[in-house]
Design a protein around this motif. Structure first.
Motif, short mmCIF file in Angstrom:
data_model
loop_
_atom_site.label_atom_id
_atom_site.label_comp_id
_atom_site.label_asym_id
_atom_site.label_seq_id
_atom_site.Cartn_x
_atom_site.Cartn_y
_atom_site.Cartn_z
N PRO A 133 0.80 -1.24 0.00
CA PRO A 133 0.00 0.00 0.00
C PRO A 133 0.83 1.28 0.00
CG PRO A 133 -0.90 -1.58 1.56
CD PRO A 133 0.41 -2.15 1.09
N ASP A 134 2.01 1.26 0.61
CA ASP A 134 2.82 2.48 0.68
C ASP A 134 3.18 3.03 -0.70
OD1 ASP A 134 2.67 2.29 3.40
OD2 ASP A 134 4.75 1.64 3.70
N HIS A 135 3.24 2.16 -1.69
CA HIS A 135 3.60 2.56 -3.05
C HIS A 135 2.60 3.57 -3.62
CE1 HIS A 135 5.23 2.11 -7.11
NE2 HIS A 135 4.01 1.85 -7.56
N PHE A 136 1.38 3.56 -3.11
CA PHE A 136 0.30 4.38 -3.67
C PHE A 136 -0.01 5.62 -2.84
CE2 PHE A 136 -0.20 -0.07 -4.82
CZ PHE A 136 -0.27 0.01 -6.21
N ALA A 137 0.80 5.86 -1.81
CA ALA A 137 0.56 7.02 -0.94
C ALA A 137 0.82 8.32 -1.70
CB ALA A 137 1.47 6.93 0.28
N GLY A 138 0.08 9.36 -1.32
CA GLY A 138 0.28 10.69 -1.90
C GLY A 138 -0.22 10.85 -3.31
N GLN A 139 -1.09 9.93 -3.76
CA GLN A 139 -1.56 9.97 -5.14
C GLN A 139 -3.07 10.23 -5.24
OE1 GLN A 139 0.37 9.72 -8.03
NE2 GLN A 139 2.04 10.01 -6.59
N GLY A 140 -3.65 10.82 -4.19
CA GLY A 140 -5.05 11.20 -4.25
C GLY A 140 -6.01 10.05 -4.11
N LEU A 141 -5.55 8.92 -3.59
CA LEU A 141 -6.37 7.73 -3.43
C LEU A 141 -6.83 7.56 -2.00
CD1 LEU A 141 -3.97 5.45 -5.46
CD2 LEU A 141 -6.32 5.97 -6.20
N THR A 142 -8.05 7.08 -1.82
CA THR A 142 -8.51 6.74 -0.48
C THR A 142 -7.91 5.40 -0.06
OG1 THR A 142 -10.44 5.51 -1.27
CG2 THR A 142 -10.70 7.90 -0.98
N ASP A 143 -8.00 5.11 1.24
CA ASP A 143 -7.52 3.81 1.72
C ASP A 143 -8.27 2.67 1.03
OD1 ASP A 143 -5.76 5.10 3.40
OD2 ASP A 143 -6.97 4.82 5.21
N GLU A 144 -9.55 2.87 0.80
CA GLU A 144 -10.34 1.83 0.14
C GLU A 144 -9.88 1.63 -1.31
OE1 GLU A 144 -15.03 0.83 -0.90
OE2 GLU A 144 -14.48 2.74 0.02
N GLN A 145 -9.59 2.72 -2.00
CA GLN A 145 -9.11 2.60 -3.38
C GLN A 145 -7.75 1.92 -3.44
OE1 GLN A 145 -9.41 6.75 -4.31
NE2 GLN A 145 -11.50 6.59 -5.15
N ILE A 146 -6.87 2.27 -2.51
CA ILE A 146 -5.56 1.62 -2.47
C ILE A 146 -5.72 0.13 -2.21
CG2 ILE A 146 -3.41 1.43 -1.15
CD1 ILE A 146 -3.53 4.48 -0.78
N ALA A 147 -6.57 -0.23 -1.28
CA ALA A 147 -6.79 -1.65 -0.98
C ALA A 147 -7.31 -2.39 -2.20
CB ALA A 147 -7.76 -1.79 0.19
N ARG A 148 -8.16 -1.73 -2.97
CA ARG A 148 -8.70 -2.36 -4.18
C ARG A 148 -7.60 -2.60 -5.21
NH1 ARG A 148 -12.59 0.62 -8.48
NH2 ARG A 148 -13.02 -1.16 -9.85
N ILE A 149 -6.72 -1.62 -5.39
CA ILE A 149 -5.63 -1.78 -6.35
C ILE A 149 -4.69 -2.89 -5.90
CG2 ILE A 149 -3.64 -0.69 -7.44
CD1 ILE A 149 -5.12 2.00 -7.09
N VAL A 150 -4.32 -2.89 -4.63
CA VAL A 150 -3.37 -3.88 -4.12
C VAL A 150 -3.95 -5.29 -4.24
CG1 VAL A 150 -2.20 -4.70 -2.04
CG2 VAL A 150 -2.18 -2.26 -2.59
N SER A 151 -5.21 -5.45 -3.87
CA SER A 151 -5.81 -6.78 -3.89
C SER A 151 -6.02 -7.29 -5.31
CB SER A 151 -7.14 -6.78 -3.13
OG SER A 151 -8.11 -5.98 -3.79
N GLY A 152 -6.22 -6.38 -6.27
CA GLY A 152 -6.47 -6.79 -7.64
C GLY A 152 -5.24 -6.93 -8.50
#
Length: 231
Positions: A133-152
């Protein structure tokens, strides 16, 4: 209306475009999200960069699409740009969404300090592993959106990143829109700046991070719609 072929960047499949696709279909367009060989539901299929170029070209030809808008996000700009050159009169426009743009003889990793990525690929049986998840920090994503990207996400075939692009002409000769996501980097790369000098290219800025299909799907869809109707 146009026929959109949507291709997401590394580790992502057609599913990444779900929200954008809804908006484009509501506007009357044909929409064809595409999963490249070796990722998501096509995981395990051998793939090099030219495999991904063929994936895009064959999808256009299989569906007999016309007035095609090819959309490449991030890494996918490399195969999408090459495919745009190869589909000839079927092409309406190519859109690079915060994407790399192909240059003949250069790979996706060209110009990077790529030793770390290449070592990671070698250590993972030829695949670039998925990040946390840390890879996606600071990119305007919510925690839920980050979780979706990581899981998919799934590991990405490394050969697609290290093999060189093959072009017969200049990307500057194609009708193109470049979407720059400002949280990722406020300025386009030098090669994109040079291409934007072409009167066939235009620049659109989007105040979000590198994954706008998740963080700003409606705004991205509106940009894609406008690009399709640009003359």
């Amino acid at each position: 209306m146009s026929e959109f072929v949507l291709v997401a960047g590394v580790r992502l499949g057609a599913w990444a475009w779900d929200e954008v696709a809804v908006e484009l279909r509501a506007a009357g367009h044909g929409v064809h999200p595409l999963t490249l060989s070796g990722v998501a539901e096509r995981r395990g299929k051998p793939a090099g960069q030219q495999t991904h170029v063929r994936d895009v070209v064959e999808e256009v030809e299989r569906l007999d699409l016309r007035d095609v808008v090819l959309v490449g996000h991030s890494y996918a700009g490399i195969p999408v740009g090459q495919a745009a050159e190869r589909i000839g009169e079927r092409l309406g426009r190519v859109v690079f969404v915060d994407a790399s743009v192909p240059a003949h003889g250069r790979s996706f990793l060209w110009g990077w300090d790529s030793a770390g990525a290449e070592a990671s690929i070698a250590a993972n049986d030829g695949f670039w592993p998925t990040p946390g998840p840390d890879h996606f920090a600071g990119q305007g994503l919510t925690d839920e959106q980050i979780a979706r990207i990581v899981s998919g996400s799934t590991p990405h075939p490394g050969a697609t990143l290290t093999e060189p692009a093959v072009l017969t002409g200049s990307m500057g000769d194609l009708p193109a829109t470049y979407v720059k996501c400002l949280l990722d980097d406020p300025e386009p790369s030098e090669d994109v700046v040079e291409l934007l000098r072409s009167d066939r290219w235009d620049l659109v800025e989007l105040d979000t991070g590198h994954w706008p299909m998740f963080s700003r799907p409606r705004e991205l869809a509106a940009i894609l719609h406008r690009s399709a109707t640009r003359t």
